[in-house]
Write an enzyme that holds these catalytic residues in place. Structure first.
Site, short mmCIF file in Angstrom:
data_model
loop_
_atom_site.label_atom_id
_atom_site.label_comp_id
_atom_site.label_asym_id
_atom_site.label_seq_id
_atom_site.Cartn_x
_atom_site.Cartn_y
_atom_site.Cartn_z
N HIS A 163 0.83 -1.20 0.00
CA HIS A 163 0.00 0.00 0.00
C HIS A 163 0.87 1.26 0.00
CE1 HIS A 163 -3.93 -2.01 0.95
NE2 HIS A 163 -3.07 -2.96 1.27
N ASP B 298 -5.70 5.70 1.84
CA ASP B 298 -5.99 4.36 1.35
C ASP B 298 -7.46 4.07 1.66
OD1 ASP B 298 -6.05 1.29 1.48
OD2 ASP B 298 -4.01 1.70 0.80
#
Length: 176
Positions: A29, A128
């Site tokens: 990520h 995110d």
């Protein structure tokens, strides 16, 4: 590119846009988020990336950075994840509990501190998709927000359609 163009045109008349990024604390990520942030820097944005304290140390070590600025102009900072230094971050339930209990308040404090001391206030939060609590903090503080999804578009589309697939009997919800 779409995010870049929309933010760039929307924020053009607001001084230097200052993006605050919150990646999910995992390598798969953080790396794609850093790639996106590099594009923001190239467009003239000021960028601050917020990692957990645990991940911040790992990222800085990987970048061979000794200060809070990486070579591409991204300011790196951190907030606690709610777990102690020796606690197991692989215990997913414990890890998520810590994140949800501690990080929202710490992120809000960080944003307020930046906005009090920096001429370029936070104008947008890019987080995110899995860090939904960050969007609540941004909404509370009146900051624009953008969701970032580092995995494939096919996976995201599949996830959004799971309820429909269950409803149509294609997926059995009892199978987990």
């Amino acid at each position: 590119n779409i995010v870049e163009k929309n933010l760039s045109s929307d924020l053009k008349n607001m001084g230097i846009p200052h993006v605050l990024a919150v990646p999910y604390p995992a390598q798969g990520h953080v790396i794609p988020m850093m790639e996106l942030l590099q594009r923001f820097v190239k467009q003239g944005f000021k960028v601050t990336c917020v990692n957990t304290e645990f991940n911040h140390k790992r990222v800085m070590k990987a970048l061979n950075g000794t200060d809070s600025h990486v070579e591409d102009g991204i300011h790196m900072t951190s907030i606690p994840d709610g777990l102690g230094p020796s606690e197991d971050r692989n215990d997913f339930v414990k890890f998520l509990k810590g994140i949800f209990q501690v990080m929202p308040g710490k992120l809000e404090e960080l944003i307020e501190r930046i906005n009090e001391t920096d001429d370029n206030k936070i104008t947008c939060l890019v987080a995110d998709e899995t860090m939904g609590w960050a969007f609540k903090v941004a909404a509370k503080l009146g900051i624009r927000k953008v969701a970032f999804w580092p995995a494939s578009a096919a996976l995201l589309a599949s996830m959004f359609n799971i309820p429909k697939l269950i409803e149509e009997g294609i997926i059995n919800s009892n199978d987990g």
